[in-house]
Design a protein around this motif. Structure first.
Motif, PDB file in Angstrom:
ATOM      1  N   THR A 132       0.803  -1.147  -0.097  1.00  0.00           N
ATOM      2  CA  THR A 132      -0.069   0.083   0.012  1.00  0.00           C
ATOM      3  C   THR A 132       1.097   1.180   0.146  1.00  0.00           C
ATOM      4  N   LYS A 133       0.264   2.300  -0.062  1.00  0.00           N
ATOM      5  CA  LYS A 133       0.847   3.662  -0.191  1.00  0.00           C
ATOM      6  C   LYS A 133       1.691   3.872   1.474  1.00  0.00           C
ATOM      7  N   GLU A 134       1.004   3.352   2.241  1.00  0.00           N
ATOM      8  CA  GLU A 134       1.336   3.248   3.817  1.00  0.00           C
ATOM      9  C   GLU A 134       2.636   2.509   3.610  1.00  0.00           C
ATOM     10  N   ASP A 135       2.564   1.259   3.100  1.00  0.00           N
ATOM     11  CA  ASP A 135       3.863   0.370   3.216  1.00  0.00           C
ATOM     12  C   ASP A 135       4.975   1.310   2.583  1.00  0.00           C
ATOM     13  N   ALA A 139       8.746   2.178   4.218  1.00  0.00           N
ATOM     14  CA  ALA A 139       9.833   1.897   3.425  1.00  0.00           C
ATOM     15  C   ALA A 139      10.818   2.854   3.083  1.00  0.00           C
ATOM     16  N   LEU A 140      10.374   4.205   2.780  1.00  0.00           N
ATOM     17  CA  LEU A 140      11.048   5.178   2.549  1.00  0.00           C
ATOM     18  C   LEU A 140      10.896   6.311   3.426  1.00  0.00           C
ATOM     19  N   PRO A 141      11.378   6.241   4.833  1.00  0.00           N
ATOM     20  CA  PRO A 141      10.964   7.120   5.652  1.00  0.00           C
ATOM     21  C   PRO A 141      11.413   8.566   5.602  1.00  0.00           C
ATOM     22  N   ASP A 142      12.493   8.785   4.557  1.00  0.00           N
ATOM     23  CA  ASP A 142      13.155  10.198   4.469  1.00  0.00           C
ATOM     24  C   ASP A 142      12.405  10.783   3.263  1.00  0.00           C
ATOM     25  N   ILE A 143      11.325  10.273   2.543  1.00  0.00           N
ATOM     26  CA  ILE A 143      10.754  10.873   1.304  1.00  0.00           C
ATOM     27  C   ILE A 143       9.887  11.931   1.696  1.00  0.00           C
ATOM     28  N   LYS A 144       9.802  13.106   1.079  1.00  0.00           N
ATOM     29  CA  LYS A 144       8.831  13.939   1.220  1.00  0.00           C
ATOM     30  C   LYS A 144       7.353  13.546   0.722  1.00  0.00           C
ATOM     31  N   PRO A 145       6.420  13.957   1.641  1.00  0.00           N
ATOM     32  CA  PRO A 145       5.031  13.685   1.092  1.00  0.00           C
ATOM     33  C   PRO A 145       4.585  13.798  -0.294  1.00  0.00           C
ATOM     34  N   GLU A 146       5.150  15.378  -0.955  1.00  0.00           N
ATOM     35  CA  GLU A 146       5.142  15.426  -2.372  1.00  0.00           C
ATOM     36  C   GLU A 146       5.621  14.368  -3.369  1.00  0.00           C
ATOM     37  N   LEU A 148       6.334  11.559  -2.339  1.00  0.00           N
ATOM     38  CA  LEU A 148       5.539  10.282  -2.203  1.00  0.00           C
ATOM     39  C   LEU A 148       4.390   9.906  -3.272  1.00  0.00           C
ATOM     40  N   GLY A 149       3.880  11.284  -3.098  1.00  0.00           N
ATOM     41  CA  GLY A 149       2.563  11.181  -3.872  1.00  0.00           C
ATOM     42  C   GLY A 149       2.793  11.001  -5.443  1.00  0.00           C
ATOM     43  N   LYS A 150       3.716  11.784  -5.958  1.00  0.00           N
ATOM     44  CA  LYS A 150       4.241  11.275  -7.360  1.00  0.00           C
ATOM     45  C   LYS A 150       4.747  10.043  -7.725  1.00  0.00           C
ATOM     46  N   LEU A 151       5.482   9.493  -6.633  1.00  0.00           N
ATOM     47  CA  LEU A 151       5.945   8.031  -6.735  1.00  0.00           C
ATOM     48  C   LEU A 151       4.911   7.059  -7.145  1.00  0.00           C
ATOM     49  N   LEU A 418      10.513  -4.036  -1.435  1.00  0.00           N
ATOM     50  CA  LEU A 418       9.223  -3.984  -0.868  1.00  0.00           C
ATOM     51  C   LEU A 418       8.139  -5.183  -1.009  1.00  0.00           C
ATOM     52  N   ARG A 419       8.143  -5.457  -2.308  1.00  0.00           N
ATOM     53  CA  ARG A 419       6.965  -6.192  -2.872  1.00  0.00           C
ATOM     54  C   ARG A 419       7.599  -7.696  -2.129  1.00  0.00           C
TER      55      ARG A 419
END
Length: 561
Positions: A132-135, A139-146, A148-151, A418-419
């Motif tokens: 999921t998006k939460e997973d 897995a990427l704790p340092d990624i910025k929210p914006e 993460l959304g694009k990814l 992650l998968r």
């Protein structure tokens, strides 16, 4: 449990089969009696697959009709609805809410014998192993929210493998940019410690603004040195005379400004008087196109001519007055233009004198030997080199950080990232909550899926198992998946591959799972090995099939008695 009624007529080896499933229904008979035909027909009705034999085209559906019969069919029904298929038309009709089952539950497919790719494709929805998006965020704790959304958007559009490929391409691009910025080949250890030429330890504690300010100051020193040596004595005296006249020039600028404003006011008054002077000519009279009478057309309005038209003498007098006023306006315009020109010239003279003053203040007359121009040039070059090194280091570090962050994304998106972790967790849950429970009910060895979703039995891989062990694996996976997908019924054939202990385990497992089941089993010699009478045991019903016709075993026993 609601009864499921089955009727099969003239399908392959079946002439007539009427079966009622309440819990567990066992269809037994000798070889080629028609058991498989029953299970295939029922599977077709449950799944909607009108050609339940692998590789059979719909145009070949006539081959499913029993030899000598004009047509055949199957009906599977409950009180809520029914599904029916007729052959050779291979046409399905449903009423209400008929019983349904997945292809796996109906025994038409088995994940145990699928290719690894197909097995993964079929199992993933059951396992709910898609991250999921939460997973992804975890897995990427340092990624910025914006970011993460694009990814996540890229994952939904291109899939995990597509997004993984895009991330790898981005990594190649970033490494190229680092190499372009540094002029060296990229390496993670090298990039972490890279220092440009002209780097000094003092640059670690400074800022771009400090270096920019220092460079600007060195450039000012160079300009001052050049200017100090460029202004000769005659030029300096000329500039000093300009500065001495600043008060006088400033007064002149003020006076000339006031004069041009006074003339402009007079010009404005004269223009207004000219604008308000009455029209000097006769009114524009034109004949009416209908009656021929004179009419005045002025500004889009049509009126009658005034009764008292001005005389020619009056018109001439007015025109003379207007001409005189026009001459006055023209004279004032010329006078104002000259005044403005004088005022601007004086203002430029004041500006020149002010600049001369500033230049003299910045470049006082040399006292003794002034700083050498070449020395100042060298200091400017050193300041430029330090700034360039600082910016190069900062850009290289920024790109390296982006490469490291992107590599983390690549690792997470990879098939083993992650998968794989999510899948391993899902497989463990699938085993603990379903496979292990079913095996425990049957008293069988443990059926598991390894990290690559390959089935095992008692720790041994599927290809190395005996045929009866492989059957157990297929059965356990079939029942677990039927429970998860909500199938109304399970269908399985060839249970005779199991020994007595294995068949008892199968029955226990089917009763425990609580899904209606139709099971086909061969008994070579019913006299030596009597079929189990499930009705007598209160566990369901057993049907004997012979020459393509089924009959309840309990009824046969009663007739014999």
């Amino acid at each position: 449990m609601e009864a499921i009624k089955i009727s099969v007529t003239d399908f392959r080896g079946i002439e007539k089969a009427d079966i009622e499933v309440t819990g567990l229904a066992l269809v037994v008979g000798t070889n080629a009696a028609g058991k498989t035909s029953v299970t295939q027909a029922v599977a077709a009705a449950l799944t909607g697959n009108v050609t339940p034999l692998r590789g059979l085209r719909k145009s070949e559906a006539g081959s499913l009709v029993r030899s000598g019969a004009p047509d055949g069919g199957v009906v599977v029904a409950t009180a809520d609805g029914a599904s029916q298929i007729r052959w050779p038309e291979a046409r399905m009709k449903t009423e209400g809410t008929p019983p349904q089952a997945s292809a796996v539950a109906a025994g038409l497919e088995s994940v145990a014998i699928m290719s690894p790719e197909d097995r993964a494709k079929v199992l993933m929805p059951y396992l709910k192993a898609d991250p999921t998006k939460e997973d992804l965020a975890a897995a990427l704790p340092d990624i910025k929210p914006e970011h993460l959304g694009k990814l996540w958007d890229a994952l939904e559009i291109n899939g995990w493998d597509g997004a993984h490929g895009q991330a790898k391409d981005k990594g190649v691009n970033l490494k190229g940019r680092w190499e372009q910025a540094t002029g060296e080949r990229y390496g993670s250890k090298k990039a972490a410690n890279w220092l440009p030429d002209d780097w000094g330890d003092e640059l670690e504690a400074t800022s771009e603004q400090t270096l920019q300010d220092g460079l600007a100051q060195e450039r000012e020193f160079l300009e001052a040195a050049i200017t100090a040596h460029a202004i000769n004595d005659d030029k300096r005296r000329e500039m000093e005379e300009q500065v001495a006249r600043i008060p006088e020039i400033a007064i002149g600028v003020t006076d000339l400004d006031m004069e041009q404003q006074r003339i402009r006011s007079r010009l404005h008054v004269a223009k207004e008087e000219l604008r308000q002077m009455p029209y000097a000519g006769p009114p524009p009279i034109q004949p009416c196109p209908h009656c021929g009478e004179g009419l005045v057309i002025d500004g889009g309005k049509i009126t009658l001519p005034p009764k008292n038209l001005p005389t020619q003498a009056e018109i001439d007098a007015r025109q003379a007055e207007i001409a005189e006023k026009q001459k006055e306006v023209a004279a004032l315009e010329d006078e104002h233009a000259q005044a403005v020109s004088l005022w601007k010239a004086a203002d430029r003279e004041l500006a020149d004198a002010t600049r001369a003053k500033s230049k003299l203040e910045k470049n006082p007359a040399p006292e003794g030997e002034y700083k050498d121009v070449e020395e100042c040039r060298e200091r400017v070059c050193r300041a430029e080199a330090r700034l360039k090194a600082f910016l190069a280091k900062r850009e290289a570090d920024r790109i390296h950080a982006a490469i490291e962050a992107n590599q983390a994304v690549i690792d997470v998106l990879a098939s083993g990232g992650l998968r794989a972790r999510k899948l391993a967790e899902a497989v463990r849950s699938f085993h603990a909550e379903h496979l292990a429970v079913l095996c425990g009910e049957a008293g069988w060895k443990d059926v598991t899926l390894d990290d690559d979703l390959r089935p095992t039995y008692g720790g041994r891989p599927y290809p190395l198992l005996s045929t009866s062990e492989q059957y157990r694996v297929r059965t356990v996976l079939q029942l677990a998946m039927a429970r998860l997908d909500g199938s109304d019924m399970v269908v399985m054939d060839a249970a005779d591959i199991l020994d007595r202990h294995g068949r008892n385990g199968l029955m226990k497992m089917l009763i425990a799972i609580g899904i209606p089941a139709l099971v086909g089993m061969t008994i070579a010699d019913p006299d030596k090995t009597p079929p189990p009478d499930l009705a007598a045991a209160g566990r369901g019903s057993t049907y004997w099939i012979e020459h393509g016709v089924t009959e309840p075993l309990h009824g046969i026993s009663e007739k014999a008695a």
